[in-house]
Each structure stands twice: as C-alpha cells, then as structure tokens.
Design an enzyme around this catalytic site. Structure first.
Site: not given
Lengths: 380, 70
Positions: B10-13, B37
C-alpha cells in the site's frame, strides 16, 4: 510539582466535515423543539405556530441566499439535497439531453448521482482550478441536460470560477447546479446558477438539514414519489426544529463572516507558510489566493495518512485526510488525483469560530515530530 | 534498469522503496516500479515532480518508469 499551565483540550480542526453547533443554533433549536413539533399543515394553533416557524426559516434562507421563498426546500442532508438537484435537474431536461457535465472535483454525492447516467468530466489544474476552456466545450456540446460545479473545493479549498462557468452555461442554455456546501456560510454565491445546495452542519447549524434552491423557471422533476403538497421537496415532514436552527445560525454566521474570514484566513496563511518550513518534503495544495478562508490541505511524502491521523488524534487534534488508507474505498481522493498532487500523507485542516491562535500554534508545534516519527519507522 | 516489485504494497510503501533505491542506478538510467496500489499511479509522478526526477510514464498496467536525473 511545577505548574505547567492548563492542559490543552482537544482541538477540533475538521470544520469542513461538520462545524460545532453555533450558540444561536443551540438556542433556536431548543426554542423550536418546544414550539415547532406539530405538523405545519394542520389547522389548529400548534400547527399554525409550526407553520409560522417554517415560513420564518424559509424567509431567512431566501434573504441570505438572495432568492424567493418558494424556491427554497429542505432535505435530510446536504448529500440528499445535492443528489436531488442532480437527479431532478437531469429529469427536468430529459427532452433536451441526457448528459451531465461536471467538474472532476465535485463532492462524491454528485459523482454517485451522476453515475446513474451519462456524465462528462471537466478537469482542474494543479491548484484545483476548473479548466474553463474545457468547461465551455463540454457545456456547448449537444445533448447536455445539466452542469454541476462545486463553489469551492471541500478538499483543497480552491474557489471555483462560478461566474464564468455560469456565463458559458447561460450561453448554451444549460442550467447550472452549484454545490455551495463549503462557501454558503462565508460569502454570496455569484449569480447565474439555476440550482444550489447547501448543508447546515457546514456552517454551525445542526446536522441533518440540507437546503436546495431551484430557481423559478427551472424545470425540476422530483426523483422521489411526491406527496399531496404543491411545493417541490422531500416527501414527508422536515425536521422543523433543526431547519429553524439552521436558518437562525446561517443568519448569525453571515453577520460574523467578514471578521471571522479575516481571522481564520490569516491562521490558514500561517499554516500554509509554516508547514513547509518545519516539515521537509511537504506539498501544500490548493490555490494560495483564490481559496476558502478556513481550509488548508497538505501532503507529507513517505507518510502513511492513517498513521498521521491517529498520531494527531492522540495529540488532541481532529483532522481529516484524502489519503487512500483513510478512505473506506481504499482509493485516494478523486480530488487530489484530479489535481495530480501527492495523495499519501494527506491532512486537511479546517478551522471554525472556536479555533484559537493557540490551537494552530500547538498543531504546528506537534506536527513535525509526528511526521518525523512516522518517517523514521518507515526507514526514511 | 532496475525493477522494484512493490505489488501488494500500500502507498506510501512503493514511493518509499523508489526513494531508497533510486541511487542504485546511474544518473540517466531508469527504475521501473511495479505497484498495484491505486494511489501509485498518482503518487509516483507526484514524487518525481517534488524530487525533480523524470517520470517517463506507465509502459504497462501497474508499471511505472522513472529516470534518475541527479
């Protein structure tokens, strides 16, 4: 033990979702609960008292909005009013066309109503300003039944060029619906529109009151089965005490609006300037000048929006976010996407009459450490 | 070119992984991020703009190319 001052209570900074009840609304609500419980159409004294209250509330809205009393109707929420505007406006023009032209940054209530039929989306620029050339092209195309433009973005704060957009609609003979939820408590909506909706809890009225204005001569067909009454509106009884409180508080906030707008706008300016100075890798979004007085949004790189919201909540701040991790849909805000600005690590701060300079200073003092902590945990 | 597989993250990953690995390629070379994502398509170009890197576009679904410029 050293005295460190009165512990600061939680600061509610989410006025764009709902403003705490205005004292005038509270007073009017209590009075109207005592006097406005009866059905206003009945022919006994309690009914007549309720009818008088209803007419006074309608007159107050008509005066503030600069419209006729019989153009105003009450709905169970701003969402219901906006959806009735879109669906009723489209139905009223079914013979002319079936297409809704809307900006890319409308409230999701409008998007969902628009999803029922054909819709053409008009984009915005990086600052969230409507593409007026695209708007002109879209509304002059054949088959357009209705156009929809939010008066000011509920997420970025950018005030939209309603006057110019309305002029293009006027030339094309297309009615314009303006969702004025965020601006009605602050300033007059420019003229030229055909339908307008608002929501009382955005200005300090009670929740559960939506207002719809349909100008004379605009064909509007209710999306609901109608009752025996002549006037267009939500079938069934309105929450009259809440409507009375909504009207009284709208009048009150508009009396204070100029002074409060100046005060809150300078606090927003302080946040807009200070956040990028104290937090690295931040994008403050929205138009720095053509903006709502009370709302500011920014996105922090490498930060999980949900973690930041929880951190701020623990520190005593209620704010909202357009980041996907905070949305029930797990999609980023369509407004931030339309602007092409960073959507993660997003925080919307919106102020109201109870917000103090000390609240804002404390927020600015707490934010950098929270962001730094979340980034450190993520390995940045 | 290096490829960073961030699918399922998932963001911000994905953006964090991009930022931490952009230095692995030479200036002028390309990093490809694979991310599904829904925020990635918006946030990777936004990151490029904020960090003055060059966003080259999306060659395929859930793939994003970035050229290191400095």
């Amino acid at each position: 033990m050293e005295y460190t001052g009165v512990p600061a209570g939680p600061a509610y900074l989410d006025a764009a979702t709902a403003v705490p009840l205005h004292p005038v609304a509270r007073e009017a609500l209590l009075a109207a609960l005592a006097d406005g419980w009866a059905d206003p159409v009945r022919l006994y004294s309690a009914g007549r008292r309720a009818q008088q209250l209803a007419e006074a509330a309608r007159a107050a809205f008509a005066e503030v909005l600069g419209v006729r009393m019989d153009e105003v109707s009450f709905w169970p929420s701003g969402t219901a009013a906006a959806q009735a505007a879109v669906l009723g406006g489209l139905a009223g023009r079914a013979r002319q066309g079936d297409t809704l032209v809307r900006s890319a940054i409308e409230h999701s209530a409008v998007l969902h109503a628009a999803a029922r039929g054909k819709a053409v989306e008009v984009g915005v620029d990086r600052l969230g300003r409507l593409d007026l050339d695209g708007w002109e092209q879209a509304v002059t195309a054949p088959g357009v039944a209705l156009a929809s433009l939010i008066s000011a973005s509920h997420e970025a704060g950018t005030v939209q060029p309603v006057s110019a957009a309305a002029a293009y609609c006027g030339e094309a003979g297309v009615p314009l619906f303006v969702d004025a939820a965020q601006s009605v408590g602050w300033y007059d909506v420019p003229t030229g529109w055909s339908l307008l909706s608002a929501s009382a809890h955005k200005w300090g009225g009670p929740p559960g009151v939506g207002v719809l204005v349909v100008r004379k001569g605009v064909r509007w067909i209710s999306p609901y089965p109608q009752d025996d009454l002549y006037r267009p509106g939500m079938p069934g009884s309105a929450d009259l005490p809440a409507v009375v409180a909504a009207a009284a508080s709208l009048r009150a906030v508009r009396t204070e609006a100029e002074r409060e707008a100046a005060r809150l706008s300078s606090l927003v300016e302080r946040i807009r300037e200070r956040v990028p100075a104290v937090v690295p890798d931040v994008e403050v979004v929205g138009d720095p000048e053509q903006r709502l007085p009370h709302l500011v949004t920014f996105s922090c790189l490498y930060v999980d929006g949900e973690a930041l919201l929880h951190g701020l909540d623990r520190a005593g701040f209620a704010v909202s976010s357009g980041s996907s991790c905070t949305a029930s849909t797990l999609r980023p805000s369509h407004v931030l996407e339309a602007m092409g600005v960073l959507s993660h690590g997003n925080v919307r701060v919106s102020l109201h009459r109870d917000t103090t300079e000390a609240d804002v200073e404390r927020f600015l003092a707490v934010l950098p450490g929270l962001v730094e902590g979340i980034r450190r945990e993520a390995g940045m | 070119m290096i490829e960073l597989d961030c699918r399922g993250q998932k963001c911000p990953l994905p953006v964090i992984k991009l930022a931490r690995n952009i230095g692995e390629v030479e200036v002028g070379d390309v990093v490809r991020v694979l991310a599904d994502d829904p925020a990635a398509a918006n946030d990777i170009p936004a990151w490029c703009r904020m960090k003055q890197q060059e966003y080259l576009g999306s060659p395929a679904e859930n793939a994003f190319d970035i050229r290191r410029t400095h």
